[in-house]
Design an enzyme around this catalytic site. Structure first.
Site, PDB file in Angstrom:
ATOM      1  N   TRP A  74       0.839  -1.257   0.020  1.00 15.94           N
ATOM      2  CA  TRP A  74       0.100   0.069   0.072  1.00 15.94           C
ATOM      3  C   TRP A  74       0.963   1.205   0.012  1.00 15.94           C
ATOM      4  CZ3 TRP A  74      -4.616  -0.358  -1.981  1.00 15.94           C
ATOM      5  CH2 TRP A  74      -4.996  -1.571  -1.878  1.00 15.94           C
TER       6      TRP A  74
ATOM      7  N   ASP B 169      -1.653   6.761   6.173  1.00 17.08           N
ATOM      8  CA  ASP B 169      -2.596   6.088   5.705  1.00 17.08           C
ATOM      9  C   ASP B 169      -3.124   5.121   6.830  1.00 17.08           C
ATOM     10  OD1 ASP B 169      -4.520   4.019   4.596  1.00 17.08           O
ATOM     11  OD2 ASP B 169      -2.842   3.618   2.992  1.00 17.08           O
TER      12      ASP B 169
ATOM     13  N   LYS C   9     -12.815  -0.997   6.437  1.00  7.22           N
ATOM     14  CA  LYS C   9     -12.226  -2.109   7.675  1.00  7.22           C
ATOM     15  C   LYS C   9     -12.969  -1.906   9.248  1.00  7.22           C
ATOM     16  CE  LYS C   9      -8.726  -1.970   4.354  1.00  7.22           C
ATOM     17  NZ  LYS C   9      -8.871  -3.074   3.749  1.00  7.22           N
TER      18      LYS C   9
END
Lengths: 367, 367
Positions: free
Chosen positions: A102, A178, A202
């Protein structure tokens, strides 16, 4: 109806109490005769829902008053583009810590947009099994911000510290994080950050919603020719309603925040539960001969626990039998294989206990 | 539970049968033990949901095989930016027909991004009460596409023809249509268009989903430095899953498509119902002394019916009494005032009958 245990990495399990409430008011929100989905985003009812969700989020995470909270679309991946376009309009360079897939996507998107970037540190040499040490970061002299991924959802690698961010000239560099896969998993000192962002799917709510927490002094630096829906300042001025926001996802996020406050008891209580869940599972993995996890102990993710079986030929049987035992979505990410158990906030401790019991039983029978 | 009649312009009414089904399977989708919201977008279950939704949409609207259907985020407003960035990468100019607020937003966003634009026609001289005549369009010699807004949601102005799109040199110019507020309201010949796009929150599903129908030859023309999530070709190649899509909104859209097919009987049947609903309401407005609508008859929107009361001092009483009578969200857009009844697909004919009866009663008592 039988609910099963869902270890999906995202979109992920939601609290059953939240889903039940959503179900009960799906056709008729509090006697108003319509669904939340059917409300104008500018109606008094929806504005109240939206404001309450923001207030609950601020309270849970302790967001200081000099930060805006934006409810956006596009996922963390769209932020990979929005961040440099907002933060580099006055020059400077994005600095990036690389700890996995990511973080690399965030870096590559900034490069794609034509921005020169600096890698401040990378865990690639150790195969992304341990985050770079705090004193190993090299910030560029023109750093406009330092970006990192607090938890790598695929690798299962989580920072155990908040990076230092000072340039050689002593200037403080905004920290951009992030936090998609570990936001709200425990308390955080938001004042250490310039921007925190997170895809909802999430720990916040359903896919299609992205939260961005941005410090006031970072607004207004956007390039003037970026899409208007990219401009944090315009979005902040409009209360995230430059155009129609994803109203139902916003409402569901609000229900999750209420659940965290009332049912769980806040982020310290959530943290304790999450620690317990993760420690149990890692202990079971470490004690077994069949399962293993490669991540350095102090960087093991509390949210995503990847593990491999000693004999990969057992993977299929493991997944099939787990599914039959009511343990869903344990397959690892397609880029790495193996297994992954995601233990987000909404995954109850009983689910982890059931998984551990199944793993022991499977090992005894097939290991 | 009492459902009331919802005339909201968007997010708008959804079919009660769709909401009821969503409610019934909210915690447990078809015995799988989890909600659609909790499914990985790459799981077999969700991929099946997604593919079925696309297939049903294609069947309903008759989308030819040389068109891609994208399920995106960001609303029509994000398309205002994505369109020129995708279609003008090889040069040329966007041409725009101006018929109201939404068309103007599309034009202004392209300008903001630095694109030179040409206005092919505008209904501003008549106060946006009639769309420009088909033979009044002036296409620029470098036209790369012609953009128009099939139905202006705020003004209540709807095209009664599909614009001609040929340059002086004889080249055909792709037609790009914002169909947000009248898509699926009746049959369309998709082959006349280069791109059709629509925010979901009127006739498709909940807010947070945007459909883009794009002809294959228009893919691959994007500027190389645009955000990767903006690139139609990348999005098409990834089946709209470059990153996590808004899965629950996609599922709900699929339920709406099933409802249109099975309960309504397709778009011709839907068209007949929509014609009847709109004709009734306009007839009632025209026959009254209290209510009026300024739009030329052949351009009156079947989806959004704005009207004003002869005496604006009665507005508050009208809205209050309508709300008490179970007729919700009749207030006109804040930019124009007055009233607006949106009669999207999911608004049943009984709702229109009830509105007309209320309006007549109100006029008799207060007019």
């Amino acid at each position: 109806m039988t609910r099963r245990y869902n270890f999906c990495a995202g979109p992920a399990a939601l609290p059953e109490a939240v889903l039940a409430r959503a179900r009960d008011e799906l056709l008729d929100y509090q006697g108003r005769g319509l669904s939340v989905m059917e409300m104008s985003h500018r109606s008094d009812e929806f504005v109240a829902i939206a404001e309450e969700a923001e207030a609950d989020f601020r309270e849970l995470l302790g967001v200081p008053s000099n930060y805006k909270v934006l409810f956006l679309q596009g996922g963390a991946s769209l932020q990979f583009a929005m961040l440099p376009m907002n933060l580099l309009g006055q020059g400077g360079r994005g600095n990036f810590i690389q700890t996995g897939i990511w973080g690399k996507k965030a870096l590559n998107e900034a490069k794609r947009l034509g921005f020169d970037c600096h890698v401040a540190a990378s865990s690639e040499p150790n195969g992304h099994t341990a985050v770079p040490a705090a004193d190993a970061l090299t910030i560029s002299d023109d750093a406009a911000y330092l970006h990192y991924t607090a938890n790598e959802t695929i690798g299962g690698l989580e920072f155990d510290y908040t990076p230092q961010v000072q340039r050689n000239d002593g200037a403080s560099v905004p920290l951009v994080c992030d936090m998609s896969s570990n936001i709200l998993s425990g308390p955080r000192d938001v004042s250490q950050f310039g921007v925190i962002y997170a895809g909802a799917q999430k720990n916040i709510g359903p896919a299609g919603l992205t939260l961005v927490v941005v410090r006031d002094d970072l607004l207004g630096n956007a390039q003037p020719t970026i899409p208007s829906l990219f401009d944090y300042q315009l979005l902040a001025e409009a209360g995230s309603m430059v155009n129609t926001p994803p109203t139902y996802a916003w409402y569901l996020a609000g229900l999750v925040f209420k659940w965290l406050k009332a049912d769980v008891g806040g982020l310290e209580a959530m943290d304790a539960i999450n620690q317990r869940k993760a420690q149990k599972l890692y202990a079971a993995i470490d004690a077994s001969d069949l399962y293993s996890n490669p991540i350095a102990r102090h960087n093991r993710s509390r949210m995503n626990v990847p593990f491999v079986l000693e004999d990969a030929r057992l993977d299929g049987a493991f997944l099939k039998e787990a599914d039959e035992a009511g343990l869903l979505n344990l397959k690892g990410h397609r880029s790495v294989g193996g297994m992954r158990a995601s233990l987000y906030n909404a995954v109850p401790e009983e689910a982890v206990d059931a998984l551990i019991a199944f793993m022991a039983d499977f090992e005894q029978r097939r290991g």
